[in-house]
Design an enzyme around this catalytic site. Structure first.
Site, PDB file in Angstrom:
ATOM      1  CG  ASP A 113      33.490  56.356  60.998  1.00 31.49           C
ATOM      2  OD1 ASP A 113      34.176  56.151  59.975  1.00 31.49           O
ATOM      3  OD2 ASP A 113      32.468  55.707  61.287  1.00 31.49           O
ATOM      4  CD  GLU A 115      28.944  53.535  60.740  1.00 29.19           C
ATOM      5  OE1 GLU A 115      28.479  53.050  59.679  1.00 29.19           O
ATOM      6  OE2 GLU A 115      30.133  53.430  61.073  1.00 29.19           O
ATOM      7  CG  HIS A 254      31.163  48.324  59.533  1.00 28.59           C
ATOM      8  ND1 HIS A 254      31.609  49.068  58.470  1.00 28.59           N
ATOM      9  CD2 HIS A 254      31.608  47.049  59.341  1.00 28.59           C
ATOM     10  CE1 HIS A 254      32.287  48.289  57.644  1.00 28.59           C
ATOM     11  NE2 HIS A 254      32.315  47.060  58.147  1.00 28.59           N
ATOM     12  CG  ASP A 259      34.342  52.192  62.332  1.00 27.62           C
ATOM     13  OD1 ASP A 259      34.614  51.200  63.041  1.00 27.62           O
ATOM     14  OD2 ASP A 259      33.608  52.127  61.335  1.00 27.62           O
TER      15      ASP A 259
END
Length: 660
Positions: A113, A115, A254, A259
């Site tokens: 994952d 960001e 988030h 995540d």
């Protein structure tokens, strides 16, 4: 290892894995057995193989284990493997690990994952990477790091993720992080929730750094969830919604690693759900995420009994009629693809919905499979096959049997001797182009009237006035003079001279030099059609003229694929695995091979399609002649010398079409 609140986390830290529990085992169900297997044990006297030596040295433990005679008839094929009387059946084959897909419980996944500073992989940058490596329900390691994006983090992103510019001050740049992540994920299947986003950013970073993307398989849990869960059960497939459905102990927030951990539990829940639907391997998991008609997907069990070996498969309909015939080097994998999203042909989709069972014929190697496919299609005329339904449908140019022969286009050369036959052509149009090319170079008559040998009483046509025909119909050209023209064509067909081709090329050069480009282009295409036909005809005829030929081809693992060919017809095939002496296998194949009584014409024992298939297989690298009843040679002036011209003419034609 618990995640620390440090502002400068170390990229790629690994935590200790925990053993899988019973629930984890249920998430990765075992793949059902595909039936009993057996393996061939070499005899103690077998000597090591040496595929690179001039003498073949690769002996069967038994005739049944290695012999595959190609006694192919037109009788319907039963669901189990069958053979004609006197033929020896195919050996049971133990698939290698390379032929089988590992079950999901043995597959390593890296759930990742990211960001980022925004939604565009081209204009935005990565701020955090989190990844979890799992196999069989056990966590093997974790990777987590902040990444300096080289720009400010937008306020709305900080509000969403909690990642601020201050947190990224001492973070490493993507140039330092990406190589470590790629090493962490090497050899694993990448999993992401909305994989297009995460993988897209990783690929963009690789492009900017000029680092090759490893092209790992990718599983998108969004797509898998849509396939595994009904709309009523999961109105939304957001990660937070799926985490609640599968009672995940980790709730997404988030942040990349959190995540990724939540996605791991969602993945396990989806695998547990799909296991009851027959999804046991990675290809099946990837296929489950695609849009496939449920009625077609439910028929995947029709392929369960098929081996991972080369052969021919037959789809049968409600009345036991053959709907479709195909061939593959791996029967199980190929037939499974018909029930997946990989199959895009509408007519084949309709065929699969009608199919009730799949029969198969296991073959020794690809050549036997191709020949069996062609013969079975010709015998059964399956409605959903388009190719090979009429293997004898071809056009030939023949010299008629009369005092003043002419060029005639026929569908079967019949009783004409090989030196009077040119072809085969894929269409009558190509044959007509070759006829016109020959008539341009050789002044043979074009009329179709029957001309008497003595005192012909015809009337000369306009072509005689133009000097393009000797007018034998009116008695201007005697039989002996006319025979010289026919001899030029025969010499071209037999490969004794390419003077006719050179004459046409010289004429083409003159037309081009004089600026008559339209006529030059037309002559170029006619000459190309003639060269292709002469070249193919010579190669097929040379092979068909040999009474018996034994060929060996390296199988890539130290063994040999063997084939017996008689007059261009495939009559027996077998294999000698590594450690097995092939020569006794060759003797058995020759002794039990189909008897061929050659007929007349240039291809006396097989169709042009079959002889061409044999010829292409023999032309592959690593093929050797073991025995031959006569030398296999090419004429000195064979049309093979003109292949470069054909390639150049084809390139010029394509460039002209592209221009217009």
């Amino acid at each position: 290892m618990a995640r620390t609140p440090s502002l400068t986390p170390t990229p790629g830290r690994v935590t200790t894995a925990h053993p899988p529990d019973v629930a984890d085992a249920r998430r990765y169900p075992r793949q059902p057995a595909s039936g009993p297997r057996s393996r061939t044990v070499p005899t103690p006297s077998a000597r090591p193989p040496d595929p690179g030596s001039p003498a073949l040295s690769v002996c069967p433990p038994s005739v049944r284990d290695v012999l595959r005679p190609a006694l192919l008839d037109r009788r319907p094929i039963a669901p189990a493997r069958t053979s004609r009387a006197g033929a020896v059946g195919a050996p049971p084959v133990q698939p290698s690990f390379a032929d089988l897909d590992p079950p999901l419980r043995e597959t390593t996944f890296v759930v990742v994952d990211l960001e980022t500073t925004g939604g565009s992989a081209e204009t935005d940058a990565i701020t955090e990477i989190g990844a979890v490596k799992v196999r069989g329900g056990a966590v093997l390691g974790e990777f987590a790091t902040l990444v300096d994006p080289g720009r400010s983090v937008p306020p709305q992103i900080t509000m969403l993720t909690g990642i601020s510019d201050a947190m990224l001050l001492d973070a490493p740049r993507i140039e330092q992080v990406l190589p470590a992540f790629l090493e962490f994920a090497r050899g694993a299947v990448l999993v992401a929730h909305n994989a297009r986003f995460d993988v897209g950013f990783l690929k963009a970073a690789c492009r900017r750094m000029q680092v090759p993307w490893p092209a790992a398989p990718v599983v998108d849990t969004v797509r898998v969830a849509r396939a595994a869960l009904s709309k009523a059960e999961a109105p939304s497939v957001k990660l937070s919604a799926l985490a609640r459905i599968f009672a995940s102990t980790v709730q997404p927030d988030h942040r990349a690693l959190t995540d990724a951990r939540a996605t791991v539990q969602v993945l396990h829940g989806l695998l547990e759900r799909l296991g009851s639907l027959g999804v046991h391997t990675l290809p099946e998991l990837q296929d489950a995420s695609r849009d496939v008609d449920p009625a077609r997907r439910r028929k995947h069990t029709l392929a369960d009994h098929l081996p991972a070996a080369p052969g021919v498969y037959l789809f049968r309909g409600p009345g036991d009629q053959v709907l479709y015939v195909g061939t593959s080097g791996n029967l199980r994998h190929r037939v499974r693809s018909y029930f997946s999203a990989a199959e895009q042909r509408d007519r084949i989709k309709r065929m699969v919905l009608l199919a009730e069972r799949v029969d198969h014929v296991q073959c020794a190697h690809a050549l036997e499979a191709e020949v069996r496919e062609q013969r079975l299609i010709a015998a059964h005329q399956p409605p959903y096959n388009r190719r090979s339904r009429a293997p004898d449908k071809a056009s030939w140019i023949v010299l008629t049997d009369e005092a003043f022969p002419r060029l005639s286009i026929v569908s079967r050369p019949g009783r004409h001797p090989p030196e009077h036959c040119l072809g085969p052509f894929s269409s009558r149009v190509r044959a007509q182009a070759a006829v016109e090319a020959l008539q341009d170079a050789v002044p043979v008559r074009r009329c179709t009237i029957r001309i008497r040998r003595v005192a012909p009483q015809g009337t000369a046509c306009a072509l005689a006035e133009l000097g393009r025909c000797g007018a034998p119909c009116s008695g201007r050209e005697p039989v002996d003079d006319y025979a010289a023209h026919v001899a030029r064509i025969r010499a071209l067909i037999r490969g004794e001279s390419d003077e006719v081709l050179q004459t046409l090329l010289d004429r083409l050069t003159v037309l081009a030099a004089s600026g008559r480009f339209d006529r030059a282009a037309a002559l170029r295409d006619r000459l190309s059609a003639l060269v292709e036909a002469v070249d193919r005809g010579q190669r097929l005829r040379d092979l068909a003229g040999i009474a018996e030929l034994v060929v060996a081809q390296a199988d890539g693992s130290g063994g040999w694929h063997l084939a017996v060919v008689r007059h261009g017809r495939f009559v027996a095939g077998g294999s000698a695995p590594r450690g097995i002496d092939p020569m006794p296998v060759v003797d058995l194949l020759v002794a039990s091979a189909e008897t061929v009584l050659p007929g007349t014409g240039p291809l006396p024992a097989a169709s042009a399609e079959e002889t061409g298939t044999v010829l292409r297989w023999m032309a592959r690298p690593g093929t050797r002649l073991v025995r031959t009843s006569a030398p296999w040679s090419t004429p000195r002036f064979a049309a093979a010398r003109w292949r470069s011209y054909v390639e150049a003419a084809g390139l010029a034609r394509r460039q002209l079409l592209d221009h217009w």
